[in-house]
Design a protein around this motif. Structure first.
Motif, PDB file in Angstrom:
ATOM      1  N   SER A 142       8.836  -0.754   0.694  1.00  0.00           N
ATOM      2  CA  SER A 142       8.145  -1.240   1.888  1.00  0.00           C
ATOM      3  C   SER A 142       7.583  -2.647   1.743  1.00  0.00           C
ATOM      4  O   SER A 142       7.566  -3.409   2.720  1.00  0.00           O
ATOM      5  CB  SER A 142       7.008  -0.283   2.251  1.00  0.00           C
ATOM      6  OG  SER A 142       7.503   0.989   2.591  1.00  0.00           O
ATOM      7  N   ASP A 143       7.107  -3.021   0.564  1.00  0.00           N
ATOM      8  CA  ASP A 143       6.542  -4.360   0.446  1.00  0.00           C
ATOM      9  C   ASP A 143       7.617  -5.436   0.524  1.00  0.00           C
ATOM     10  O   ASP A 143       7.426  -6.485   1.146  1.00  0.00           O
ATOM     11  CB  ASP A 143       5.696  -4.505  -0.817  1.00  0.00           C
ATOM     12  CG  ASP A 143       6.454  -4.273  -2.102  1.00  0.00           C
ATOM     13  OD1 ASP A 143       7.500  -3.590  -2.067  1.00  0.00           O
ATOM     14  OD2 ASP A 143       6.001  -4.761  -3.155  1.00  0.00           O
ATOM     15  N   SER A 144       8.781  -5.172  -0.055  1.00  0.00           N
ATOM     16  CA  SER A 144       9.851  -6.172  -0.013  1.00  0.00           C
ATOM     17  C   SER A 144      10.446  -6.303   1.379  1.00  0.00           C
ATOM     18  O   SER A 144      10.690  -7.417   1.862  1.00  0.00           O
ATOM     19  CB  SER A 144      10.943  -5.821  -1.033  1.00  0.00           C
ATOM     20  OG  SER A 144      10.449  -5.924  -2.353  1.00  0.00           O
ATOM     21  N   THR A 145      10.695  -5.186   2.040  1.00  0.00           N
ATOM     22  CA  THR A 145      11.243  -5.265   3.395  1.00  0.00           C
ATOM     23  C   THR A 145      10.224  -5.889   4.343  1.00  0.00           C
ATOM     24  O   THR A 145      10.586  -6.665   5.240  1.00  0.00           O
ATOM     25  CB  THR A 145      11.672  -3.877   3.908  1.00  0.00           C
ATOM     26  OG1 THR A 145      10.574  -2.952   3.768  1.00  0.00           O
ATOM     27  CG2 THR A 145      12.849  -3.349   3.110  1.00  0.00           C
ATOM     28  N   GLY A 146       8.938  -5.589   4.131  1.00  0.00           N
ATOM     29  CA  GLY A 146       7.900  -6.220   4.943  1.00  0.00           C
ATOM     30  C   GLY A 146       7.800  -7.705   4.679  1.00  0.00           C
ATOM     31  O   GLY A 146       7.638  -8.513   5.608  1.00  0.00           O
ATOM     32  N   ALA A 147       7.887  -8.101   3.413  1.00  0.00           N
ATOM     33  CA  ALA A 147       7.802  -9.517   3.060  1.00  0.00           C
ATOM     34  C   ALA A 147       8.958 -10.304   3.663  1.00  0.00           C
ATOM     35  O   ALA A 147       8.767 -11.392   4.226  1.00  0.00           O
ATOM     36  CB  ALA A 147       7.793  -9.676   1.544  1.00  0.00           C
ATOM     37  N   THR A 198       0.818  -1.213   0.000  1.00  0.00           N
ATOM     38  CA  THR A 198       0.000   0.000   0.000  1.00  0.00           C
ATOM     39  C   THR A 198       0.851   1.262   0.000  1.00  0.00           C
ATOM     40  O   THR A 198       0.465   2.277  -0.586  1.00  0.00           O
ATOM     41  CB  THR A 198      -0.928   0.006   1.233  1.00  0.00           C
ATOM     42  OG1 THR A 198      -1.761  -1.160   1.195  1.00  0.00           O
ATOM     43  CG2 THR A 198      -1.804   1.245   1.272  1.00  0.00           C
ATOM     44  N   VAL A 199       2.015   1.223   0.650  1.00  0.00           N
ATOM     45  CA  VAL A 199       2.837   2.429   0.832  1.00  0.00           C
ATOM     46  C   VAL A 199       4.199   2.313   0.160  1.00  0.00           C
ATOM     47  O   VAL A 199       5.111   3.083   0.461  1.00  0.00           O
ATOM     48  CB  VAL A 199       3.011   2.738   2.343  1.00  0.00           C
ATOM     49  CG1 VAL A 199       1.662   3.043   2.975  1.00  0.00           C
ATOM     50  CG2 VAL A 199       3.693   1.585   3.086  1.00  0.00           C
ATOM     51  N   GLU A 200       4.326   1.368  -0.776  1.00  0.00           N
ATOM     52  CA  GLU A 200       5.632   1.079  -1.373  1.00  0.00           C
ATOM     53  C   GLU A 200       6.314   2.323  -1.947  1.00  0.00           C
ATOM     54  O   GLU A 200       7.531   2.487  -1.812  1.00  0.00           O
ATOM     55  CB  GLU A 200       5.478   0.029  -2.470  1.00  0.00           C
ATOM     56  CG  GLU A 200       6.787  -0.316  -3.160  1.00  0.00           C
ATOM     57  CD  GLU A 200       6.608  -1.337  -4.266  1.00  0.00           C
ATOM     58  OE1 GLU A 200       7.634  -1.817  -4.778  1.00  0.00           O
ATOM     59  OE2 GLU A 200       5.449  -1.642  -4.623  1.00  0.00           O
ATOM     60  N   PHE A 201       5.565   3.188  -2.561  1.00  0.00           N
ATOM     61  CA  PHE A 201       6.180   4.343  -3.211  1.00  0.00           C
ATOM     62  C   PHE A 201       5.907   5.647  -2.451  1.00  0.00           C
ATOM     63  O   PHE A 201       6.031   6.728  -3.012  1.00  0.00           O
ATOM     64  CB  PHE A 201       5.690   4.448  -4.655  1.00  0.00           C
ATOM     65  CG  PHE A 201       6.031   3.224  -5.472  1.00  0.00           C
ATOM     66  CD1 PHE A 201       7.348   2.959  -5.834  1.00  0.00           C
ATOM     67  CD2 PHE A 201       5.048   2.316  -5.852  1.00  0.00           C
ATOM     68  CE1 PHE A 201       7.676   1.827  -6.571  1.00  0.00           C
ATOM     69  CE2 PHE A 201       5.355   1.196  -6.594  1.00  0.00           C
ATOM     70  CZ  PHE A 201       6.671   0.943  -6.953  1.00  0.00           C
ATOM     71  N   PHE A 202       5.537   5.526  -1.176  1.00  0.00           N
ATOM     72  CA  PHE A 202       5.300   6.698  -0.339  1.00  0.00           C
ATOM     73  C   PHE A 202       6.572   7.068   0.417  1.00  0.00           C
ATOM     74  O   PHE A 202       7.329   6.195   0.842  1.00  0.00           O
ATOM     75  CB  PHE A 202       4.205   6.420   0.703  1.00  0.00           C
ATOM     76  CG  PHE A 202       2.818   6.306   0.153  1.00  0.00           C
ATOM     77  CD1 PHE A 202       2.559   6.259  -1.208  1.00  0.00           C
ATOM     78  CD2 PHE A 202       1.734   6.233   1.014  1.00  0.00           C
ATOM     79  CE1 PHE A 202       1.270   6.148  -1.700  1.00  0.00           C
ATOM     80  CE2 PHE A 202       0.434   6.123   0.540  1.00  0.00           C
ATOM     81  CZ  PHE A 202       0.207   6.081  -0.817  1.00  0.00           C
ATOM     82  N   SER A 203       6.778   8.360   0.619  1.00  0.00           N
ATOM     83  CA  SER A 203       7.813   8.787   1.556  1.00  0.00           C
ATOM     84  C   SER A 203       7.314   8.550   2.979  1.00  0.00           C
ATOM     85  O   SER A 203       6.096   8.420   3.211  1.00  0.00           O
ATOM     86  CB  SER A 203       8.130  10.265   1.367  1.00  0.00           C
ATOM     87  OG  SER A 203       7.024  11.064   1.783  1.00  0.00           O
ATOM     88  N   TYR A 204       8.223   8.515   3.927  1.00  0.00           N
ATOM     89  CA  TYR A 204       7.806   8.342   5.322  1.00  0.00           C
ATOM     90  C   TYR A 204       6.917   9.501   5.760  1.00  0.00           C
ATOM     91  O   TYR A 204       5.926   9.296   6.477  1.00  0.00           O
ATOM     92  CB  TYR A 204       9.038   8.244   6.226  1.00  0.00           C
ATOM     93  CG  TYR A 204       8.684   8.050   7.683  1.00  0.00           C
ATOM     94  CD1 TYR A 204       8.115   6.859   8.128  1.00  0.00           C
ATOM     95  CD2 TYR A 204       8.904   9.066   8.613  1.00  0.00           C
ATOM     96  CE1 TYR A 204       7.784   6.673   9.459  1.00  0.00           C
ATOM     97  CE2 TYR A 204       8.567   8.886   9.950  1.00  0.00           C
ATOM     98  CZ  TYR A 204       8.011   7.680  10.365  1.00  0.00           C
ATOM     99  OH  TYR A 204       7.678   7.513  11.692  1.00  0.00           O
ATOM    100  N   LYS A 205       7.235  10.695   5.289  1.00  0.00           N
ATOM    101  CA  LYS A 205       6.413  11.865   5.632  1.00  0.00           C
ATOM    102  C   LYS A 205       4.978  11.672   5.150  1.00  0.00           C
ATOM    103  O   LYS A 205       4.013  11.960   5.877  1.00  0.00           O
ATOM    104  CB  LYS A 205       7.024  13.123   5.015  1.00  0.00           C
ATOM    105  CG  LYS A 205       6.246  14.394   5.314  1.00  0.00           C
ATOM    106  CD  LYS A 205       6.917  15.612   4.680  1.00  0.00           C
ATOM    107  CE  LYS A 205       6.124  16.882   4.957  1.00  0.00           C
ATOM    108  NZ  LYS A 205       6.772  18.073   4.314  1.00  0.00           N
TER     109      LYS A 205
END
Length: 366
Positions: free
Chosen positions: A302-307, A32-39
């Motif tokens: 985020s999806d890869s690090t989460g996976a 859901t947030v793969e291409f989002f900045s942390y901000k």
């Protein structure tokens, strides 16, 4: 379809189910947030970041990470069915490569035939697949450790190798480690593309086979194994240093997760993705939810690090560690349960596939 009306209730201590489910959950939360900045993540979801699934038509969507992880499992099981106990690393790599090519054909909408795994809704939907994987799998000849085809160190290898750690017995650790590297080298030829995959296969294998082993211990041991099995190089040593840094940061209680993760990178490349996942898994070793939340809330892949984090802690803690809210509404959940059950059977039944034709027939027609 083979899955029609069928659901596998995984046993609470199944590390196979925990690993595959955990990886898919971390993938879906991070996708859901793969291409989002942390901000942007904080602005949208609050100070804790994203902590619950954002559903699409009632489902938490998986990405290419879980699609390719299941393809890896399919290739492993196809090898077990066709070669039984006599399979060599080359045999596994051939079948894994074949499964990846079928996945690729689904991505470009040229898949033909009755490939049941990739007929499941969600398995061929285009979910931001990596360019390196697509470009490599479009070639006539896939890569290998001895015959590189590119210089990619992306995380598309490490995010898909967890099933390799689940299939083999405890005394086959070296076999699983090298196979992890070789499976990544099919598409990613840079050392930092395939060495993290070797480490991930080692870590998952040993966590699943040695109850009580800590993630930090498994990480340190993976460094020793890779140092023994692969040739020395400056890139290899830099990789080791990054893993050491992840372990050290995880032990510094004063650090905020996102601040520590920022010191490790963004996860778009293999060594950084594994380091971030290991940091989250070590820092929150007994809390699956906190670990995957930490692993996905950053300005990166985020999806890869989460996976990867989900695979690691799922292998260590088992399926019982996963909150029910993450199992509900997970896309391809029934398929994940099925493949995890089949991996468990193949890894524990001594005369598989002869004694389990019901399982074996699913993997005969790759």
């Amino acid at each position: 379809m083979l899955l029609s009306g069928r659901f596998f209730f995984y046993c609470c201590n199944s590390f196979h189910h925990g690993c595959l489910l955990g990886g898919a959950i971390g993938d879906a939360l991070g996708y859901t947030v793969e291409f989002f900045s942390y901000k942007t993540i904080i602005q949208k979801y609050g100070s804790n970041g994203i902590t619950d699934f954002e559903l699409s038509h009632g489902q938490a969507l998986i990405s290419d990470d879980t699609q390719m992880t299941l393809a890896t499992a399919f290739g492993l099981l196809a090898t077990k069915v066709r070669r039984c106990k006599d399979a060599k690393k080359k045999d596994y790599i051939e079948e894994i490569g074949r499964a990846y090519r079928i996945w690729y054909l689904g991505q470009i909408e040229e898949l033909e035939g009755n490939h049941w795994l990739f007929g499941v809704p969600g398995m061929t939907d285009r979910r931001a697949p990596g360019n390196t994987c697509l470009n490599s799998l479009s070639r006539t000849q896939l890569g290998s450790l001895d015959a590189p085809i590119n210089d990619s160190c992306g995380c598309g290898g490490v995010m898909r190798v967890a099933p390799i750690g689940l299939l083999f017995p405890e005394d086959a650790s070296d076999f699983a480690t090298i196979l992890g590297a070789e499976s990544a080298a099919l598409t990613h030829s840079h050392e930092l593309g395939y060495l993290p995959s070797a480490a991930q296969a080692y870590i998952v294998h040993n966590l699943a086979n040695r109850p009580g082993l800590s993630v930090s211990e498994a990480t340190r041991e993976s460094i020793d194994a890779i140092a023994r099995l692969f040739s020395p190089s400056p890139k290899r040593d830099a990789f080791f240093n990054l893993l050491d840094k992840a372990v050290d940061l995880a032990r510094q209680a004063q650090s905020e997760d996102v601040d520590a993760i920022n010191q490790l990178g963004e996860g778009w490349v293999g060594d950084e993705a594994l380091a971030i996942a290991l940091y989250a898994s070590i820092r929150h070793e007994n809390d699956f939810e906190r670990a995957i939340v930490a692993a996905v809330n950053h300005s990166g892949d985020s999806d890869s690090t989460g996976a990867i984090a989900g695979n690691i802690l799922g292998a260590k803690l088992g399926a019982s560690s996963i909150p029910t809210k993450y199992i509900q509404n997970l896309e391809c959940r029934e398929l994940i349960d099925l493949v995890a059950e089949d991996l468990f059977i193949a890894s524990t039944v001594s005369d598989f596939p002869m004694s389990r034709p019901d399982v074996a027939t699913r993997y005969e027609s790759l």
